[in-house]
Design a protein around this motif. Structure first.
Motif, short mmCIF file in Angstrom:
data_model
loop_
_atom_site.label_atom_id
_atom_site.label_comp_id
_atom_site.label_asym_id
_atom_site.label_seq_id
_atom_site.Cartn_x
_atom_site.Cartn_y
_atom_site.Cartn_z
N GLN A 156 19.34 -42.45 -28.46
CA GLN A 156 19.32 -41.29 -29.34
C GLN A 156 18.69 -41.57 -30.70
O GLN A 156 18.64 -40.70 -31.55
N SER A 157 18.17 -42.78 -30.90
CA SER A 157 17.57 -43.12 -32.18
C SER A 157 16.45 -44.12 -31.97
O SER A 157 16.15 -44.54 -30.85
N ASN A 158 15.80 -44.50 -33.06
CA ASN A 158 14.67 -45.43 -33.01
C ASN A 158 14.46 -46.01 -34.41
O ASN A 158 15.10 -45.59 -35.37
N ASP A 159 13.57 -46.94 -34.52
CA ASP A 159 13.19 -47.50 -35.82
C ASP A 159 11.83 -46.98 -36.24
O ASP A 159 10.84 -47.18 -35.54
N GLY A 160 11.81 -46.26 -37.37
CA GLY A 160 10.56 -45.81 -37.95
C GLY A 160 9.99 -44.52 -37.44
O GLY A 160 8.99 -44.03 -37.96
N GLY A 161 10.62 -43.92 -36.43
CA GLY A 161 10.09 -42.70 -35.83
C GLY A 161 10.85 -41.46 -36.26
O GLY A 161 11.51 -41.41 -37.29
N VAL A 162 10.77 -40.43 -35.43
CA VAL A 162 11.44 -39.15 -35.66
C VAL A 162 12.67 -39.07 -34.77
O VAL A 162 12.58 -39.27 -33.56
N MET A 163 13.82 -38.82 -35.38
CA MET A 163 15.00 -38.45 -34.60
C MET A 163 15.12 -36.94 -34.62
O MET A 163 15.22 -36.33 -35.69
N ILE A 164 15.08 -36.31 -33.44
CA ILE A 164 15.34 -34.88 -33.32
C ILE A 164 16.82 -34.71 -32.99
O ILE A 164 17.26 -35.05 -31.90
N SER A 165 17.58 -34.24 -33.93
CA SER A 165 19.00 -34.00 -33.72
C SER A 165 19.21 -32.54 -33.37
O SER A 165 18.84 -31.64 -34.13
N MET A 166 19.84 -32.30 -32.22
CA MET A 166 19.98 -30.94 -31.71
C MET A 166 21.22 -30.23 -32.27
O MET A 166 21.61 -29.16 -31.80
N THR A 167 21.84 -30.79 -33.29
CA THR A 167 23.11 -30.31 -33.83
C THR A 167 23.15 -28.81 -34.07
O THR A 167 24.15 -28.13 -33.77
N ASP A 168 22.07 -28.25 -34.61
CA ASP A 168 22.08 -26.83 -35.00
C ASP A 168 21.69 -25.89 -33.87
O ASP A 168 21.73 -24.66 -34.05
#
Length: 499
Positions: free
Chosen positions: A98-110
């Motif tokens: 669900q995560s990475n180093d240096g990239g984009v995290m798309i969090s679907m929370t909303d």
């Protein structure tokens, strides 16, 4: 079996320069893109990640409000060839899931919408919900869906994995109750996916994880549900554990137990290696009104004397079972290190004791010096009724037929406190799975199925899709090639388990 270390490395292997992706997202969505210096970033990228072993350092966090926002983000990510990850509840304890180093995290929370069809037979649910919110909403209408057994787990992660629910003997896997999905593809298109539209993608997404697109809506069949029985019952000590092991074994071997249409037993045998403390735990769910007595299917458990904790009771509203379990669960792993690993086994006399001997007893020495280590073996029953319901629901990628049942998924869980102990725990899990596989194979008890939702880094669940022999892998890759023509979900996304 691939090594755990290799699996951990693969989870974080894909890296690109991502400044342009985060910059473009910040320009287009200034109120939804967060940098490492912001509180929102800390919440999404650190606090709301279940296991500390999975906390990484994305270049930014993007919180889309709807499918159109996701599509815009995917277009930017694709054009900049940026690494990205997708997080729903953040529960899967696999580095890079669900995560990475240096990239984009798309969090679907909303993306947490919840709507019912007019006849209340279908619930449409956003992946950013957690199950307790979905359940509380549905319970007002005396209905339920086959979601997660732990109420603070996210919707999206469970449903792309397969899903074990309270209602497995009625419906099969959670994905077998999905009637449709809305999906954002790697080309930025938003498509409807069901039995009539994009049918091959519908098949693949029922167990195929996030290798094809980002699901922004799940349509799930509802079930009538009012009263239920459940809670937590726990004991302490080796003697109670021995009796509990016998109770689990009896449940697995008895049609009145494992095949009971209304019962999800959810037993776990746990150990604290540092102190040598044994703590068997039962967290059942039984549909029906049991205000005056306990369910017959659980008699071998409820007759065990002297529980250290017992909140089992009948509830007028079924939603009070998952709520009470979460409130009373003192082994919440959030904020610690955690790892899963699993294998499946045919049910035979002595199986549960065999699992305990192979997994937990070595932990007494292997993990004795690991700070606040907590180890569990959870035999997850999969009945013939479960597999029959799954097969009758239509085609799905996991494709495990009733001829394989009943069987049990042997889930091993380890939680621990300090990152200094990470390598010790990884080595223990790798050794444990190797030893358990060898013992099960030797005794002709191994069933070739790895449940993705319980798998360890380095395991390859897809190799067991298609009656346990991997015959569906080629079809999954064909579907991916057809729908992910730019390789966005093949090459750019970090994931717990890639094809």
């Amino acid at each position: 079996m691939a090594s755990l270390a290799a699996g951990l490395a693969n989870g974080a292997a894909v890296r690109h320069s991502n400044g342009s992706a985060c910059d473009q997202l910040a320009a287009k969505f200034p109120g939804r893109t967060f940098s490492p210096s912001s509180d929102n970033y800390t919440t999404e990228a650190e606090t709301n990640i279940w296991s500390l072993t999975c906390v990484m350092s994305p270049g930014c966090v993007f919180t889309p409000a709807n499918a159109n926002d996701v599509a815009s983000a995917i277009n930017i990510i694709r054009d900049t060839k940026s690494t990205f990850s997708v997080k729903s509840g953040g529960h899967m304890p696999v580095h890079g899931a669900q995560s990475n180093d240096g990239g984009v995290m798309i969090s679907m929370t909303d993306i947490n919408t919840k709507t019912l069809s007019k006849d209340k037979s279908v619930a449409s649910i956003g992946p950013g919900n957690i199950w307790v919110d979905v359940y509380s909403w549905l319970a007002k209408n005396d209905i339920a869906v086959a979601g997660g057994r732990y109420s603070n787990v996210g919707v999206g992660g469970l449903l792309v994995s397969g899903g074990i629910s309270y209602f497995g003997n009625k419906v099969g896997w959670s994905v077998n109750t999905i009637t449709g999905m809305q999906v954002v593809l790697g080309n930025g298109k938003i498509v409807e996916v069901n039995e009539k539209e994009n049918k091959d993608l519908f098949w693949a997404l029922k167990g195929g994880s996030n290798n094809f697109g980002i699901v922004t809506r799940y349509d799930m069949k509802t079930l009538p549900q009012t009263a239920a029985y459940g809670g937590l019952e726990a004991w302490v000590g080796e003697n109670a554990t021995s009796v509990f092991i016998d109770a689990v074994q009896a449940f697995l071997e008895s049609p009145e137990g494992i095949e009971d249409i209304d019962t999800e037993a959810n037993p776990s045998i746990t150990l604290i290696p540092g102190s040598g403390t044994w703590e068997p735990v039962l967290s059942p769910y039984v549909s029906g009104n049991y205000s005056a007595s306990s369910p017959p299917s659980l008699v071998n458990f409820t007759s065990i004397p002297n529980p250290a904790l017992n909140t089992l009771q009948g509830h007028d509203s079924w939603v009070n079972v998952p709520i009470s379990v979460q409130e009373d669960n003192t082994e919440d792993a959030n904020g610690q290190g955690q790892i899963f690993g699993c294998l499946s086994a045919k049910i035979a006399p002595g199986l549960v004791q065999l699992a305990v001997d192979t997994v937990l007893k070595p932990a007494l020495t292997d993990l004795a010096n690991v700070t606040d280590a907590f180890v569990a073996v959870s035999p997850e029953p999969v009945s013939t009724k479960f597999l029959t319901a799954a097969r009758n629901s239509g085609e799905y990628a996991i494709d495990l037929g009733p001829e394989n049942g009943p069987f049990v998924i042997l889930l091993t869980t380890v939680t621990w406190k300090n990152s200094a102990d990470d390598e010790t725990v990884y080595a223990f899990m790798n050794k444990t799975l190797t030893n358990l596989e060898a013992v099960l194979t030797e005794k002709d008890l191994k069933l070739p199925f790895i449940y993705l939702g319980d798998a360890a880094p380095g395991q390859y669940p897809f190799s067991t899709y298609g009656n346990g022999n991997g015959e569906n892998v080629a079809r999954l890759k064909k579907v991916q090639a057809a729908y992910d023509t730019n390789g966005v979900f093949r090459n750019l996304i970090t994931s717990g388990f890639k094809l």
